[in-house]
Design an enzyme around this catalytic site. Structure first.
Site, PDB file in Angstrom:
ATOM      1  N   HIS A 148     -50.922 -22.437 -39.398  1.00 19.50           N
ATOM      2  CA  HIS A 148     -52.344 -22.749 -39.596  1.00 19.50           C
ATOM      3  C   HIS A 148     -52.512 -24.251 -39.856  1.00 19.50           C
ATOM      4  O   HIS A 148     -53.626 -24.715 -40.092  1.00 19.50           O
ATOM      5  CB  HIS A 148     -52.904 -21.999 -40.809  1.00 19.50           C
ATOM      6  CG  HIS A 148     -53.153 -20.528 -40.579  1.00 19.50           C
ATOM      7  ND1 HIS A 148     -53.901 -20.062 -39.529  1.00 19.50           N
ATOM      8  CD2 HIS A 148     -52.774 -19.432 -41.279  1.00 19.50           C
ATOM      9  CE1 HIS A 148     -53.976 -18.740 -39.602  1.00 19.50           C
ATOM     10  NE2 HIS A 148     -53.298 -18.326 -40.647  1.00 19.50           N
TER      11      HIS A 148
ATOM     12  N   THR B 190     -55.600 -15.123 -34.676  1.00 17.98           N
ATOM     13  CA  THR B 190     -54.161 -15.352 -34.855  1.00 17.98           C
ATOM     14  C   THR B 190     -53.337 -14.094 -34.557  1.00 17.98           C
ATOM     15  O   THR B 190     -52.356 -14.152 -33.796  1.00 17.98           O
ATOM     16  CB  THR B 190     -53.891 -15.731 -36.333  1.00 17.98           C
ATOM     17  OG1 THR B 190     -54.848 -16.687 -36.755  1.00 17.98           O
ATOM     18  CG2 THR B 190     -52.490 -16.229 -36.538  1.00 17.98           C
ATOM     19  N   THR B 191     -53.722 -12.990 -35.179  1.00 20.82           N
ATOM     20  CA  THR B 191     -52.919 -11.765 -35.082  1.00 20.82           C
ATOM     21  C   THR B 191     -52.836 -11.293 -33.638  1.00 20.82           C
ATOM     22  O   THR B 191     -51.779 -10.860 -33.160  1.00 20.82           O
ATOM     23  CB  THR B 191     -53.553 -10.673 -35.982  1.00 20.82           C
ATOM     24  OG1 THR B 191     -53.834 -11.249 -37.258  1.00 20.82           O
ATOM     25  CG2 THR B 191     -52.629  -9.483 -36.143  1.00 20.82           C
ATOM     26  N   TRP B 192     -53.950 -11.401 -32.930  1.00 19.84           N
ATOM     27  CA  TRP B 192     -53.994 -11.000 -31.514  1.00 19.84           C
ATOM     28  C   TRP B 192     -53.079 -11.903 -30.681  1.00 19.84           C
ATOM     29  O   TRP B 192     -52.278 -11.430 -29.879  1.00 19.84           O
ATOM     30  CB  TRP B 192     -55.438 -11.086 -31.033  1.00 19.84           C
ATOM     31  CG  TRP B 192     -55.741 -10.372 -29.746  1.00 19.84           C
ATOM     32  CD1 TRP B 192     -54.916  -9.512 -29.056  1.00 19.84           C
ATOM     33  CD2 TRP B 192     -56.962 -10.437 -29.004  1.00 19.84           C
ATOM     34  NE1 TRP B 192     -55.559  -9.048 -27.933  1.00 19.84           N
ATOM     35  CE2 TRP B 192     -56.815  -9.603 -27.890  1.00 19.84           C
ATOM     36  CE3 TRP B 192     -58.167 -11.125 -29.189  1.00 19.84           C
ATOM     37  CZ2 TRP B 192     -57.835  -9.430 -26.946  1.00 19.84           C
ATOM     38  CZ3 TRP B 192     -59.189 -10.944 -28.257  1.00 19.84           C
ATOM     39  CH2 TRP B 192     -59.020 -10.111 -27.140  1.00 19.84           C
TER      40      TRP B 192
ATOM     41  N   SER C 187     -65.627 -13.311 -40.710  1.00 22.28           N
ATOM     42  CA  SER C 187     -64.310 -12.691 -40.780  1.00 22.28           C
ATOM     43  C   SER C 187     -63.575 -13.158 -42.046  1.00 22.28           C
ATOM     44  O   SER C 187     -62.942 -12.371 -42.756  1.00 22.28           O
ATOM     45  CB  SER C 187     -63.509 -13.058 -39.522  1.00 22.28           C
ATOM     46  OG  SER C 187     -62.300 -12.358 -39.489  1.00 22.28           O
TER      47      SER C 187
ATOM     48  N   LYS D   8     -63.288  -5.494 -37.176  1.00 24.28           N
ATOM     49  CA  LYS D   8     -64.118  -5.065 -36.046  1.00 24.28           C
ATOM     50  C   LYS D   8     -63.738  -5.747 -34.742  1.00 24.28           C
ATOM     51  O   LYS D   8     -63.890  -5.185 -33.668  1.00 24.28           O
ATOM     52  CB  LYS D   8     -65.566  -5.439 -36.335  1.00 24.28           C
ATOM     53  CG  LYS D   8     -66.340  -4.507 -37.198  1.00 24.28           C
ATOM     54  CD  LYS D   8     -67.801  -4.919 -37.016  1.00 24.28           C
ATOM     55  CE  LYS D   8     -68.731  -4.380 -38.019  1.00 24.28           C
ATOM     56  NZ  LYS D   8     -70.026  -5.078 -37.978  1.00 24.28           N
TER      57      LYS D   8
ATOM     58  N   LYS E  86     -58.597 -16.799 -39.303  1.00 26.11           N
ATOM     59  CA  LYS E  86     -59.525 -15.759 -38.846  1.00 26.11           C
ATOM     60  C   LYS E  86     -60.130 -16.030 -37.463  1.00 26.11           C
ATOM     61  O   LYS E  86     -61.273 -15.678 -37.177  1.00 26.11           O
ATOM     62  CB  LYS E  86     -60.672 -15.530 -39.862  1.00 26.11           C
ATOM     63  CG  LYS E  86     -60.285 -15.421 -41.312  1.00 26.11           C
ATOM     64  CD  LYS E  86     -59.011 -14.715 -41.608  1.00 26.11           C
ATOM     65  CE  LYS E  86     -58.977 -13.242 -41.339  1.00 26.11           C
ATOM     66  NZ  LYS E  86     -57.614 -12.692 -41.696  1.00 26.11           N
TER      67      LYS E  86
END
Ligand code: PAP
Length: 298
Positions: free
Chosen positions: A114, A58-60, A144, A265, A55
């Site tokens: 991770h 990572t995704t970004w 998050s 968010k 959180k």
């Protein structure tokens, strides 16, 4: 495995869901894939490994790195696939919908983990393959995490009381915890080997995205050609765009995790909407001070 059984712990009401391996808590199901990765993975010199605690952005980072390294020629892969499908997380790959074979070394790979630095395969540490680590403020990471695990583990129930989540975070008993040790390992390695490990902060990505994305592209050996390219890349990978794509509002990364759970968010300081001053102080005393001692401020 021989010897004493590894220590187990519960998390979010799930008994024994965590297993402790060499100082870090892993979700028990990833222990085998993680140890296989460590013993069997042969890094190519031109592989790229993204790393993060959970959180922290990572995704970004996955979306940006994939777009930088695999310049879309026939359409944008992000339009049809979640970043986690395009960039597999090595230890959870067996349980997700990724189509990438992490052990296929026929071309340079873009992978994510991770796992803490100390758990990485020797070939990743000792080759010239590059590592990009993204860190985030402990308090926003915790909030998050709280939203994420409530969304997947307590879909039809009330959220876990926040003070229980604070307790997990401060004692380090959460997936890939302790958080401060995870950040510290990558931070120290990034100071020791500037050309090997790039350390990026979520907050700096938010406050000066063009500078940070240019730094990542430069580090990966694919410098951006100008402001226009940086702007286009940031739009392509923006939370607003990705969140509203059909694949991310309705698809699944695994049986347990809907793609939508990766996008919320994306705000710096959201913790202020949730944490009491006592919780904030406890996080500061247990996690914050350890990071500050390393010269890391969020
Ligand atoms: P993971 O560790 O499970 O992969 P990760 O992507 O690191 O999750 O974290 C999700 C956080 O990144 C969410 O933060 P929030 O809960 O504070 O909102 C999510 O909104 C944010 N995030 C996801 N994609 C993006 C993006 N493209 N730009 C900025 N923030 C993003």
């Amino acid at each position: 495995m021989t010897g004493d059984p590894l220590p187990k712990a519960s998390f979010w009401d799930k008994p024994d869901i965590l297993t402790q391996l060499e100082g870090f808590w892993l979700v028990s199901t990833v222990v085998d894939p993680a140890t296989t990765f460590r013993s069997n993975f042969n890094a190519r010199e031109d592989d790229v490994v993204l790393a993060s605690s959970i959180k922290t952005g990572t995704t970004w980072l996955m979306a940006l790195s994939h777009s930088i390294l695999k310049k879309p020629e026939n359409g944008d892969p992000l339009a049809t696939d979640n970043p986690h499908t395009l960039v597999p997380t090595v230890e959870s790959a067996p349980f997700t919908n990724t189509k990438v074979d992490i052990y296929d070394a026929s071309a340079p790979r873009l992978l994510h983990t991770h796992l803490p630095y100390s758990h990485l395969p020797a070939s990743v540490k000792n080759s010239t393959c590059k590592i990009v680590y993204i860190a985030r403020s402990p308090k926003d990471t915790l909030i998050s995490m709280w939203h994420f695990f409530n969304a997947i583990y307590r879909r039809d129930r009330e959220p876990l009381p926040l003070d229980e989540a604070v307790d997990c975070f401060c004692t380090g008993v959460h997936p890939f915890g302790p958080f401060s040790d995870h950040v510290a390992e990558y931070w120290l390695e990034s100071r020791r080997r500037l050309e090997k490990v790039l350390f990026v902060k979520y907050e700096e990505m938010k406050s000066d995205a063009k500078r940070e994305v240019s730094r990542i592209a430069e580090f990966l050996g694919r410098p951006l050609t100008g402001e226009g390219e940086a702007e286009e890349l940031l739009w392509r990978c923006s939370l607003e765009r990705l969140k509203n794509l059909e694949v991310n509002s309705s698809g699944h990364d695994s049986e347990l995790v809907p793609n939508a759970a990766y996008f919320r968010k994306g705000q710096v300081g959201d913790w202020k909407n949730y944490l009491t001053s006592q919780m904030e102080e406890r996080i500061h005393q247990t996690v914050g001070l350890k990071l500050e001692a390393l010269g890391l401020f969020f």
